[in-house]
Write an enzyme that holds these catalytic residues in place. Structure first.
Site, short mmCIF file in Angstrom:
data_model
loop_
_atom_site.label_atom_id
_atom_site.label_comp_id
_atom_site.label_asym_id
_atom_site.label_seq_id
_atom_site.Cartn_x
_atom_site.Cartn_y
_atom_site.Cartn_z
N ASP A 129 46.10 38.06 32.35
CA ASP A 129 46.08 39.26 33.18
C ASP A 129 45.91 40.51 32.32
O ASP A 129 46.39 40.56 31.19
CB ASP A 129 47.41 39.33 33.98
CG ASP A 129 47.30 40.27 35.17
OD1 ASP A 129 46.20 40.78 35.46
OD2 ASP A 129 48.34 40.50 35.82
N ASN A 186 40.60 36.10 44.43
CA ASN A 186 39.67 36.95 43.67
C ASN A 186 38.32 37.14 44.37
O ASN A 186 37.55 38.04 44.02
CB ASN A 186 39.42 36.40 42.25
CG ASN A 186 40.59 36.58 41.31
OD1 ASN A 186 40.75 35.83 40.35
ND2 ASN A 186 41.43 37.58 41.56
N ARG A 215 42.80 46.69 33.13
CA ARG A 215 43.53 47.80 32.51
C ARG A 215 43.09 48.03 31.06
O ARG A 215 42.99 49.15 30.60
CB ARG A 215 45.04 47.54 32.57
CG ARG A 215 45.65 47.97 33.89
CD ARG A 215 46.98 47.34 34.12
NE ARG A 215 46.84 45.94 34.52
CZ ARG A 215 47.84 45.08 34.54
NH1 ARG A 215 49.04 45.44 34.16
NH2 ARG A 215 47.63 43.84 34.94
C1 FPP Z 1 42.93 39.24 35.49
O1 FPP Z 1 42.72 40.53 35.01
C2 FPP Z 1 41.88 38.38 35.02
C3 FPP Z 1 41.01 37.72 35.84
C4 FPP Z 1 41.02 37.84 37.30
C5 FPP Z 1 39.97 36.88 35.29
C6 FPP Z 1 40.27 36.16 34.01
C7 FPP Z 1 39.00 35.96 33.33
C8 FPP Z 1 38.77 35.86 32.00
C9 FPP Z 1 39.82 35.85 31.00
C10 FPP Z 1 37.38 35.76 31.50
C11 FPP Z 1 36.79 34.40 31.63
C12 FPP Z 1 36.34 34.24 33.02
C13 FPP Z 1 36.01 33.08 33.62
C14 FPP Z 1 35.72 33.10 35.08
C15 FPP Z 1 35.93 31.79 32.89
P1 FPP Z 1 42.53 41.71 36.05
O2 FPP Z 1 41.08 41.89 36.25
O3 FPP Z 1 43.30 41.43 37.29
O4 FPP Z 1 43.15 42.90 35.26
P2 FPP Z 1 43.93 44.16 35.83
O5 FPP Z 1 45.14 43.62 36.55
O6 FPP Z 1 44.28 44.92 34.60
O7 FPP Z 1 42.98 44.90 36.72
#
Ligand code: FPP
Length: 244
Positions: free
Chosen positions: A24, A72, A28
């Site tokens: 996660d 998602n 950010r």
């Molecule tokens: C959460 O961060 C992350 C995800 C929803 C995707 C995780 C993906 C990767 C690590 C890259 C590899 C991807 C795949 C599909 C193999 P967020 O976007 O919710 O972050 P935030 O909470 O800071 O907005």
């Protein structure tokens, strides 16, 4: 410093058998730098690659990463396309990495809504790596923990209806057999980055007795040292599984 030195202080005889990671904080990470969210996901993929490499040394037998939840799909179209392109990179461009390093690749999740081309590549990768003996990487993709349990119940109900299973015989062990990849052990340790302290529908059945480790580090910044910190913290805890 050599990556092997990072193993100092870890009891290799008491490694968790199965670690789950909720990656996660990509958005950010990007926002802090004035970059589009995609750049955060791209760096997130690099962080994942670092941990996959490091696990060739430390060798946690099962690693499950939360790459894309069914929730998602509600993100904006552009971000979904970008995440799908990263998924393709992981599956296609690293095909020989997984086969050569002996990593068994498994998909956890549903197939609906996922592009046919991605599904085909996943199948090929699962087939090509099924003998992988170094460790198993499970990618939770189009995954929802509640949905996994609901779909297990539906499959079980079909077997009851067909007479293969009696209601009286149903136990926890029975339900487990209807989950995705029933051979996977329970998760011993869940790591969640970015300071959020939630499970977010991740592997609900298998986290029943997991140790939870939360860190403020945003996923794209997550390094081998952070992984080691989580393992050491796990090893310092006493697990009682409900016993006194
Ligand atoms: C959460 O961060 C992350 C995800 C929803 C995707 C995780 C993906 C990767 C690590 C890259 C590899 C991807 C795949 C599909 C193999 P967020 O976007 O919710 O972050 P935030 O909470 O800071 O907005």
């Amino acid at each position: 410093m050599s990556k092997h030195n990072l193993l100092e202080g870890i009891d290799l005889s008491k490694l968790p058998k199965h670690v789950g990671i909720i990656m996660d904080g990509n958005g950010r990470w990007a926002k802090k730098r004035g970059l589009p969210r995609y750049e955060g996901h791209k760096e997130g993929l690099k962080a994942l690659e670092r941990i996959l490499d490091f696990n060739l040394i430390i060798r946690i037998p099962y690693l499950t990463v939360y790459a894309f939840s069914r929730e998602n799909w509600q993100r904006d179209k552009r971000e979904i396309e970008e995440l799908m392109s990263l998924a393709k990179h992981l599956i296609n461009d690293k095909f020989s990495y997984f086969t050569q390093k002996g990593i068994r690749f498994l998909h956890l999740g549903e197939t609906d809504m996922v592009d046919e081309e991605i599904l085909k590549s996943i199948k090929e990768l699962e087939e090509a790596t099924k003998g992988g003996e170094i460790y198993t990487l499970c990618v939770a993709f189009n995954y929802s923990g509640r949905y996994e349990i609901v779909s297990a119940v539906k499959k079980m109900y079909e077997d009851v209806k067909q007479g293969f299973l009696s209601v009286e015989s149903i136990s926890e062990e029975t339900l487990k057999k209807y989950l995705y990849h029933p051979d996977l052990p329970d998760i011993d340790l869940v790591i969640r980055t970015s300071g959020e302290q939630r499970i977010s529908n991740f592997m609900l059945w298998r986290v029943a007795y997991s140790e939870l480790y939360f860190t403020e580090v945003l996923w794209p910044d997550f390094k081998e040292e952070d992984f080691v910190r989580a393992i050491k913290e796990y090893q310092a805890r006493e697990r009682r599984f409900g016993k006194a």
